[in-house]
Scaffold this motif. Sequence first.
Motif, PDB file in Angstrom:
ATOM      1  N   UNK A   8      91.307 -85.296  -9.980  1.00  0.00           N
ATOM      2  CA  UNK A   8      91.008 -85.327  -8.637  1.00  0.00           C
ATOM      3  C   UNK A   8      90.206 -84.118  -8.453  1.00  0.00           C
ATOM      4  N   UNK A   9      90.312 -82.911  -9.053  1.00  0.00           N
ATOM      5  CA  UNK A   9      89.778 -81.778  -9.190  1.00  0.00           C
ATOM      6  C   UNK A   9      88.267 -81.912  -9.954  1.00  0.00           C
ATOM      7  N   UNK A  10      88.316 -82.616 -10.972  1.00  0.00           N
ATOM      8  CA  UNK A  10      87.175 -82.711 -11.942  1.00  0.00           C
ATOM      9  C   UNK A  10      86.123 -83.568 -11.261  1.00  0.00           C
ATOM     10  N   UNK A  11      86.594 -84.529 -10.386  1.00  0.00           N
ATOM     11  CA  UNK A  11      85.589 -85.487  -9.877  1.00  0.00           C
ATOM     12  C   UNK A  11      84.875 -84.923  -8.541  1.00  0.00           C
ATOM     13  N   UNK A  12      85.219 -83.816  -8.200  1.00  0.00           N
ATOM     14  CA  UNK A  12      84.871 -83.241  -6.921  1.00  0.00           C
ATOM     15  C   UNK A  12      83.740 -81.933  -7.371  1.00  0.00           C
ATOM     16  N   UNK A  17      79.095 -73.350 -10.828  1.00  0.00           N
ATOM     17  CA  UNK A  17      80.072 -72.608 -10.375  1.00  0.00           C
ATOM     18  C   UNK A  17      81.373 -73.066 -10.402  1.00  0.00           C
ATOM     19  N   UNK A  18      81.389 -74.338  -9.885  1.00  0.00           N
ATOM     20  CA  UNK A  18      82.552 -75.267  -9.823  1.00  0.00           C
ATOM     21  C   UNK A  18      83.113 -75.701 -11.156  1.00  0.00           C
ATOM     22  N   UNK A  20      82.544 -73.769 -13.999  1.00  0.00           N
ATOM     23  CA  UNK A  20      82.887 -72.411 -14.588  1.00  0.00           C
ATOM     24  C   UNK A  20      84.591 -72.247 -14.171  1.00  0.00           C
ATOM     25  N   UNK A  21      84.775 -72.425 -12.928  1.00  0.00           N
ATOM     26  CA  UNK A  21      85.975 -72.131 -12.157  1.00  0.00           C
ATOM     27  C   UNK A  21      87.005 -73.140 -12.797  1.00  0.00           C
ATOM     28  N   UNK A  22      86.536 -74.220 -13.014  1.00  0.00           N
ATOM     29  CA  UNK A  22      87.672 -75.349 -13.448  1.00  0.00           C
ATOM     30  C   UNK A  22      88.069 -75.054 -14.758  1.00  0.00           C
ATOM     31  N   UNK A  23      86.893 -74.716 -15.574  1.00  0.00           N
ATOM     32  CA  UNK A  23      87.471 -74.295 -16.955  1.00  0.00           C
ATOM     33  C   UNK A  23      88.018 -73.086 -17.041  1.00  0.00           C
TER      34      UNK A  23
END
Length: 120
Positions: A8-12, A17-18, A20-23
Amino acid sequence: MTDDTWVEQGQEISSANGLREYVAEIRAQVSHMQTGLSRAAWGALQGRSWIDTPGGERPNYQDLLREHLDMTCTPPGITAKDAVYRQSLAALLVALDAVDRATLTTWIAEISAQDPNRPA
């Protein structure tokens, strides 16, 4: 029931920047998994929990992997089931290390894309 939080986080994500925060979040989670798994493996192999082991006797992640888990050949007297168990734990820890290294590489690549001559 499965937990699809990462999906869910990845698909958004729709920006660098998004991503980078996810990684960075993946890297933090992997670090926690690696620490927890290595401590659990130590406890299972020693017959006493990590917390009950005196500080000077606690190996770090690399020592645990090298001295207790990863084998290029099986030591004399070790059973096949114990050897497979130890190699399986070693493989899990190495896989987590690979993810950690990949997230670091992603971070460096993102910096390089912005300014290839900037110090990493």
